[in-house]
Design a protein around this motif. Structure first.
Motif, PDB file in Angstrom:
ATOM      1  N   SER A  38       0.727  -1.192  -0.158  1.00 30.94           N
ATOM      2  CA  SER A  38       0.130  -0.130   0.016  1.00 30.94           C
ATOM      3  C   SER A  38       0.895   1.231   0.145  1.00 30.94           C
ATOM      4  O   SER A  38       0.319   2.411  -0.325  1.00 30.94           O
ATOM      5  CB  SER A  38      -0.915   0.095   1.198  1.00 30.94           C
ATOM      6  N   VAL A  39       2.052   1.075   0.441  1.00 30.30           N
ATOM      7  CA  VAL A  39       2.941   2.478   0.331  1.00 30.30           C
ATOM      8  C   VAL A  39       3.198   3.021  -1.113  1.00 30.30           C
ATOM      9  O   VAL A  39       2.988   4.331  -1.243  1.00 30.30           O
ATOM     10  CB  VAL A  39       4.283   1.878   0.998  1.00 30.30           C
ATOM     11  N   GLN A  43       1.987   6.245  -2.927  1.00 28.64           N
ATOM     12  CA  GLN A  43       2.760   7.111  -3.745  1.00 28.64           C
ATOM     13  C   GLN A  43       2.392   7.408  -5.122  1.00 28.64           C
ATOM     14  O   GLN A  43       2.287   8.490  -5.677  1.00 28.64           O
ATOM     15  CB  GLN A  43       4.128   6.497  -3.843  1.00 28.64           C
ATOM     16  N   LEU A  44       1.909   6.267  -5.905  1.00 30.79           N
ATOM     17  CA  LEU A  44       1.150   6.376  -7.294  1.00 30.79           C
ATOM     18  C   LEU A  44       0.081   7.475  -7.068  1.00 30.79           C
ATOM     19  O   LEU A  44      -0.239   8.174  -8.130  1.00 30.79           O
ATOM     20  CB  LEU A  44       0.915   5.182  -7.800  1.00 30.79           C
ATOM     21  N   VAL A  54      -7.580  -1.351  -6.328  1.00 30.81           N
ATOM     22  CA  VAL A  54      -8.223  -2.555  -6.156  1.00 30.81           C
ATOM     23  C   VAL A  54      -7.362  -3.528  -5.335  1.00 30.81           C
ATOM     24  O   VAL A  54      -6.288  -3.575  -5.316  1.00 30.81           O
ATOM     25  CB  VAL A  54      -8.121  -3.336  -7.645  1.00 30.81           C
ATOM     26  N   GLY A  55      -8.012  -4.120  -4.289  1.00 37.31           N
ATOM     27  CA  GLY A  55      -7.148  -4.924  -3.318  1.00 37.31           C
ATOM     28  C   GLY A  55      -7.915  -4.659  -1.812  1.00 37.31           C
ATOM     29  O   GLY A  55      -8.695  -3.927  -1.461  1.00 37.31           O
ATOM     30  N   LYS A  56      -6.805  -4.797  -0.931  1.00 42.46           N
ATOM     31  CA  LYS A  56      -7.234  -4.372   0.365  1.00 42.46           C
ATOM     32  C   LYS A  56      -5.915  -4.123   0.936  1.00 42.46           C
ATOM     33  O   LYS A  56      -4.806  -4.606   0.792  1.00 42.46           O
ATOM     34  CB  LYS A  56      -7.998  -5.247   1.188  1.00 42.46           C
ATOM     35  N   PRO A  57      -5.940  -3.180   2.209  1.00 43.93           N
ATOM     36  CA  PRO A  57      -4.658  -2.485   2.705  1.00 43.93           C
ATOM     37  C   PRO A  57      -3.998  -3.678   3.690  1.00 43.93           C
ATOM     38  O   PRO A  57      -4.686  -4.419   4.027  1.00 43.93           O
ATOM     39  CB  PRO A  57      -4.899  -1.358   3.363  1.00 43.93           C
ATOM     40  N   GLU A  58      -2.680  -3.783   3.633  1.00 43.98           N
ATOM     41  CA  GLU A  58      -2.109  -4.593   4.879  1.00 43.98           C
ATOM     42  C   GLU A  58      -2.527  -3.856   6.389  1.00 43.98           C
ATOM     43  O   GLU A  58      -2.789  -3.024   6.375  1.00 43.98           O
ATOM     44  CB  GLU A  58      -0.516  -4.473   4.871  1.00 43.98           C
TER      45      GLU A  58
END
Length: 230
Positions: A38-39, A43-44, A54-58
């Motif tokens: 997620s870092v 940044q992006l 799309v996804g989920k954070p740590e």
């Protein structure tokens, strides 16, 4: 293209990274970036605030994603012309670990035959197959089966693919039947669809993330130069 036989690394993640990837690429985004952090997504986003996440954070990350890692939910979004940032653990970890390979391919059951066809387009190649399993730590039946059938199809055509649906549902597939919004039940069937998409997925690895694109030249996907974090 290659003066010597290329090393091809095949990364397999059936539930759900590369099943989601086929849905995303089918929707023809402007560009599609895969990472396991997620870092780097954050940044992006600093350069491309309108990106689809799309996804989920740590654990410990407060970043909010547009949708979870779901082929069903991805197929419902309008992604044409958009930048897609996809964070996942197993599949992305495998892709990034293969950064020194000449070619990195992302594979699930959805694009199994297309991947076989792409590999066979090279007269000779050194092939390494990585079924990533759960969180890139524990072997899973679906990834091992996908790896097995990939190897069989490379040896002979017309292989009859049989999936033990009941066993898959009882193991890793159980999450899709617990009425959790992050795991739509439709994902189970979508992830196990054989050859529903007719393109291989190539990963162009850039150290901490990778651009994903189909093996067809007319896809229209580009690298978002202004959105590179490092």
């Amino acid at each position: 293209m290659f003066k010597v036989s290329p090393t091809i690394h095949v990364i397999i993640d059936v539930f759900r990274a590369f099943s989601t990837a086929t849905s995303i690429i089918q929707a023809q985004p402007q560009a599609y970036i895969l990472t396991n952090s997620s870092v780097y997504v954050r940044q992006l986003m600093a350069a491309c605030a309108s990106a689809i996440l799309v996804g989920k954070p740590e654990k410990g990350s407060t970043l909010r994603y547009t949708i979870p890692n779901s082929p069903t939910l991805a197929s419902r979004l309008t992604l044409a012309g958009r930048l897609v940032l996809h964070r996942t653990t197993a599949g992305a970890t495998g892709v990034l670990a293969a950064r020194d390979a000449a070619i990195v391919l992302c594979v699930g059951f959805n694009n199994l035959q297309a991947t076989v066809d792409y590999i066979q387009s090279f007269q000779e190649a050194e092939l390494v197959i990585h079924p990533m399993g759960h969180e890139a730590n524990t072997a899973t039946l679906e990834d091992d089966l996908c790896a097995m059938y990939l190897a069989k199809l490379l040896q002979q055509s017309g292989v009859n693919i049989h999936l033990p649906i009941t066993q898959l549902q009882a193991e890793a597939g159980q999450y899709f039947f617990q009425h959790h919004p992050e795991y739509p039940q439709e994902d189970f069937a979508r992830c196990l669809q054989i050859n529903s998409h007719n393109f291989a997925i190539i990963a162009e690895v850039k150290e901490v993330y990778a651009y994903l694109r189909p093996d067809v030249a007319e896809s229209g996907l580009t690298e978002p130069i202004d959105c590179t974090p490092l």
